[in-house]
Design a protein around this motif. Structure first.
Motif, PDB file in Angstrom:
ATOM      1  N   PRO A 166       0.839  -1.203   0.000  1.00 10.42           N
ATOM      2  CA  PRO A 166       0.000   0.000   0.000  1.00 10.42           C
ATOM      3  C   PRO A 166       0.871   1.249   0.000  1.00 10.42           C
ATOM      4  O   PRO A 166       1.809   1.371   0.785  1.00 10.42           O
ATOM      5  N   GLY A 167       0.562   2.174  -0.875  1.00 17.70           N
ATOM      6  CA  GLY A 167       1.333   3.413  -0.958  1.00 17.70           C
ATOM      7  C   GLY A 167       2.487   3.353  -1.915  1.00 17.70           C
ATOM      8  O   GLY A 167       3.048   4.383  -2.272  1.00 17.70           O
ATOM      9  N   ALA A 168       2.871   2.147  -2.365  1.00 17.44           N
ATOM     10  CA  ALA A 168       4.023   2.040  -3.252  1.00 17.44           C
ATOM     11  C   ALA A 168       3.768   2.751  -4.571  1.00 17.44           C
ATOM     12  O   ALA A 168       4.671   3.358  -5.145  1.00 17.44           O
ATOM     13  N   SER A 169       2.514   2.656  -5.070  1.00 19.92           N
ATOM     14  CA  SER A 169       2.192   3.293  -6.341  1.00 19.92           C
ATOM     15  C   SER A 169       2.297   4.804  -6.252  1.00 19.92           C
ATOM     16  O   SER A 169       2.418   5.487  -7.258  1.00 19.92           O
ATOM     17  N   ARG A 170       2.249   5.345  -5.029  1.00 18.73           N
ATOM     18  CA  ARG A 170       2.374   6.790  -4.851  1.00 18.73           C
ATOM     19  C   ARG A 170       3.807   7.193  -4.527  1.00 18.73           C
ATOM     20  O   ARG A 170       4.075   8.357  -4.279  1.00 18.73           O
ATOM     21  N   GLY A 171       4.705   6.257  -4.496  1.00 12.94           N
ATOM     22  CA  GLY A 171       6.103   6.559  -4.224  1.00 12.94           C
ATOM     23  C   GLY A 171       6.388   6.928  -2.793  1.00 12.94           C
ATOM     24  O   GLY A 171       7.295   7.715  -2.520  1.00 12.94           O
ATOM     25  N   ILE A 172       5.606   6.406  -1.844  1.00 11.97           N
ATOM     26  CA  ILE A 172       5.801   6.737  -0.433  1.00 11.97           C
ATOM     27  C   ILE A 172       6.928   5.896   0.147  1.00 11.97           C
ATOM     28  O   ILE A 172       6.854   4.670   0.147  1.00 11.97           O
ATOM     29  N   SER A 173       7.978   6.545   0.610  1.00 16.44           N
ATOM     30  CA  SER A 173       9.099   5.821   1.203  1.00 16.44           C
ATOM     31  C   SER A 173       9.627   6.481   2.469  1.00 16.44           C
ATOM     32  O   SER A 173      10.537   5.969   3.100  1.00 16.44           O
ATOM     33  N   THR A 174       9.079   7.638   2.841  1.00 14.75           N
ATOM     34  CA  THR A 174       9.516   8.327   4.056  1.00 14.75           C
ATOM     35  C   THR A 174       8.296   8.716   4.893  1.00 14.75           C
ATOM     36  O   THR A 174       7.163   8.761   4.392  1.00 14.75           O
ATOM     37  N   VAL A 175       8.541   9.031   6.167  1.00 12.70           N
ATOM     38  CA  VAL A 175       7.467   9.453   7.069  1.00 12.70           C
ATOM     39  C   VAL A 175       6.840  10.754   6.585  1.00 12.70           C
ATOM     40  O   VAL A 175       5.620  10.938   6.631  1.00 12.70           O
ATOM     41  N   GLY A 176       7.680  11.668   6.094  1.00 11.21           N
ATOM     42  CA  GLY A 176       7.164  12.943   5.599  1.00 11.21           C
ATOM     43  C   GLY A 176       6.228  12.767   4.414  1.00 11.21           C
ATOM     44  O   GLY A 176       5.198  13.439   4.308  1.00 11.21           O
ATOM     45  N   GLN A 177       6.593  11.862   3.500  1.00  3.46           N
ATOM     46  CA  GLN A 177       5.733  11.593   2.351  1.00  3.46           C
ATOM     47  C   GLN A 177       4.413  10.968   2.787  1.00  3.46           C
ATOM     48  O   GLN A 177       3.351  11.287   2.260  1.00  3.46           O
ATOM     49  N   LEU A 178       4.491  10.078   3.779  1.00  4.33           N
ATOM     50  CA  LEU A 178       3.280   9.459   4.301  1.00  4.33           C
ATOM     51  C   LEU A 178       2.342  10.514   4.887  1.00  4.33           C
ATOM     52  O   LEU A 178       1.133  10.502   4.634  1.00  4.33           O
ATOM     53  N   ALA A 179       2.917  11.438   5.661  1.00  7.56           N
ATOM     54  CA  ALA A 179       2.107  12.488   6.282  1.00  7.56           C
ATOM     55  C   ALA A 179       1.499  13.416   5.243  1.00  7.56           C
ATOM     56  O   ALA A 179       0.398  13.942   5.429  1.00  7.56           O
ATOM     57  N   SER A 180       2.200  13.632   4.133  1.00  5.91           N
ATOM     58  CA  SER A 180       1.685  14.505   3.081  1.00  5.91           C
ATOM     59  C   SER A 180       0.508  13.870   2.354  1.00  5.91           C
ATOM     60  O   SER A 180      -0.465  14.546   2.005  1.00  5.91           O
ATOM     61  N   VAL A 181       0.597  12.551   2.126  1.00  6.81           N
ATOM     62  CA  VAL A 181      -0.454  11.853   1.382  1.00  6.81           C
ATOM     63  C   VAL A 181      -1.646  11.534   2.275  1.00  6.81           C
ATOM     64  O   VAL A 181      -2.793  11.639   1.864  1.00  6.81           O
ATOM     65  N   TYR A 182      -1.354  11.130   3.537  1.00  7.89           N
ATOM     66  CA  TYR A 182      -2.422  10.759   4.475  1.00  7.89           C
ATOM     67  C   TYR A 182      -2.312  11.607   5.753  1.00  7.89           C
ATOM     68  O   TYR A 182      -2.007  11.091   6.830  1.00  7.89           O
ATOM     69  N   PRO A 183      -2.555  12.908   5.671  1.00  9.64           N
ATOM     70  CA  PRO A 183      -2.359  13.782   6.842  1.00  9.64           C
ATOM     71  C   PRO A 183      -3.267  13.444   8.025  1.00  9.64           C
ATOM     72  O   PRO A 183      -2.832  13.458   9.173  1.00  9.64           O
ATOM     73  N   VAL A 184      -4.530  13.118   7.761  1.00 14.17           N
ATOM     74  CA  VAL A 184      -5.463  12.839   8.848  1.00 14.17           C
ATOM     75  C   VAL A 184      -5.097  11.543   9.554  1.00 14.17           C
ATOM     76  O   VAL A 184      -5.024  11.466  10.793  1.00 14.17           O
ATOM     77  N   LEU A 185      -4.837  10.486   8.774  1.00 17.76           N
ATOM     78  CA  LEU A 185      -4.461   9.207   9.361  1.00 17.76           C
ATOM     79  C   LEU A 185      -3.140   9.319  10.118  1.00 17.76           C
ATOM     80  O   LEU A 185      -2.965   8.690  11.166  1.00 17.76           O
ATOM     81  N   THR A 186      -2.210  10.131   9.600  1.00 18.42           N
ATOM     82  CA  THR A 186      -0.924  10.306  10.281  1.00 18.42           C
ATOM     83  C   THR A 186      -1.129  10.973  11.636  1.00 18.42           C
ATOM     84  O   THR A 186      -0.508  10.581  12.637  1.00 18.42           O
ATOM     85  N   GLN A 187      -2.004  11.973  11.699  1.00 14.17           N
ATOM     86  CA  GLN A 187      -2.302  12.631  12.970  1.00 14.17           C
ATOM     87  C   GLN A 187      -2.965  11.663  13.946  1.00 14.17           C
ATOM     88  O   GLN A 187      -2.647  11.642  15.139  1.00 14.17           O
TER      89      GLN A 187
END
Length: 240
Positions: A166-187
């Motif tokens: 999950p998230g690989a298709s969006r190029g997510i590989s860092t915590v910052g990228q995760l927070a940018s794509v899924y800000p609510v879930l990260t919070q």
């Protein structure tokens, strides 16, 4: 003309193969130490003038009875190369798994024969044989190009059998990228972690309302272990 050194082992020089129409040099890395090394460096000796119109293709095998497999080359513009030994546990095939055009190849040593020599969960490679063939540049580079195409085809075939994360298709590989794509879930995740820590540590407050740092370390170790086993427990974290 050539030399190789494996991590934690002495330098070993190449030996010429007489009357050979194929490999002109070999280097045998034998068991001077248990072979749990991860890198092999191969290079042209400093006092050797290597002809510019030739390249030295590099091959590896684990025993005299096996066939050599191509893994890279040396030349005047690339007088050395580092090959990474990957002792994988999952793939029972021995193959090159990285393009060595930049000087870094990767050799998968895992198979049933090697597994018989394991010790304490690590593989002991008793012997590794390097074969070197000096070829006209045009012929040698054509061989390398064909090998690269085969490796790319193999990677494409293998990747088609692997489910993407999950998230690989969006190029997510860092915590910052995760927070940018899924800000609510990260919070929400951050809040759950903080609440879990608070719930645990509040049981160890002293008379001044402080908690020993050792208690925090203990929480972190237990939290990481539980997170690795079943992260769904975070869904049940609530405030006291």
């Amino acid at each position: 003309m050539f030399a190789a050194v494996a991590s934690g082992n002495p330098l070993q020089l190449s030996t010429e193969v007489p009357n050979s129409n194929g490999l002109q040099h070999t280097i045998v890395l034998s068991s001077t130490k248990p072979k749990t090394y991860s890198h092999i460096t191969l290079f042209i000796l400093p006092n050797v003038t290597f002809p510019e119109n030739f390249i030295a293709t590099v091959y590896f095998k684990l025993s005299p009875t096996e066939d050599f497999q191509l893994f890279g080359y040396l030349a005047t513009e690339k007088p050395s190369a580092i090959f990474k030994v990957r002792l994988a546990n999952a793939d029972p095939r021995r193959q090159a798994t990285a393009d060595s055009g930049d000087g870094l190849g990767e050799i998968d040593m895992e198979d049933e024969d090697v597994a018989e020599g394991t010790s304490n969960g690590l593989h002991n490679i008793s012997e590794l044989i390097i074969g070197i063939s000096i070829e006209p540049r045009e012929q040698g580079m054509a061989t390398m190009q064909q090998w690269k195409q085969q490796q790319q085809a193999m990677k494409a075939s293998n990747s088609s059998l692997v489910l993407s994360r999950p998230g690989a298709s969006r190029g997510i590989s860092t915590v910052g990228q995760l927070a940018s794509v899924y800000p609510v879930l990260t919070q929400q995740l951050a809040a759950k972690i903080v609440q879990h820590a608070y719930n645990y540590l509040s049981g160890f407050l002293d008379s001044s309302g402080n908690v020993s740092i050792k208690r925090f370390d203990s929480w972190w170790e237990k939290f990481r272990s539980r997170l690795a086993n079943d992260a769904t427990f975070l869904d049940e974290v609530t405030s006291n």
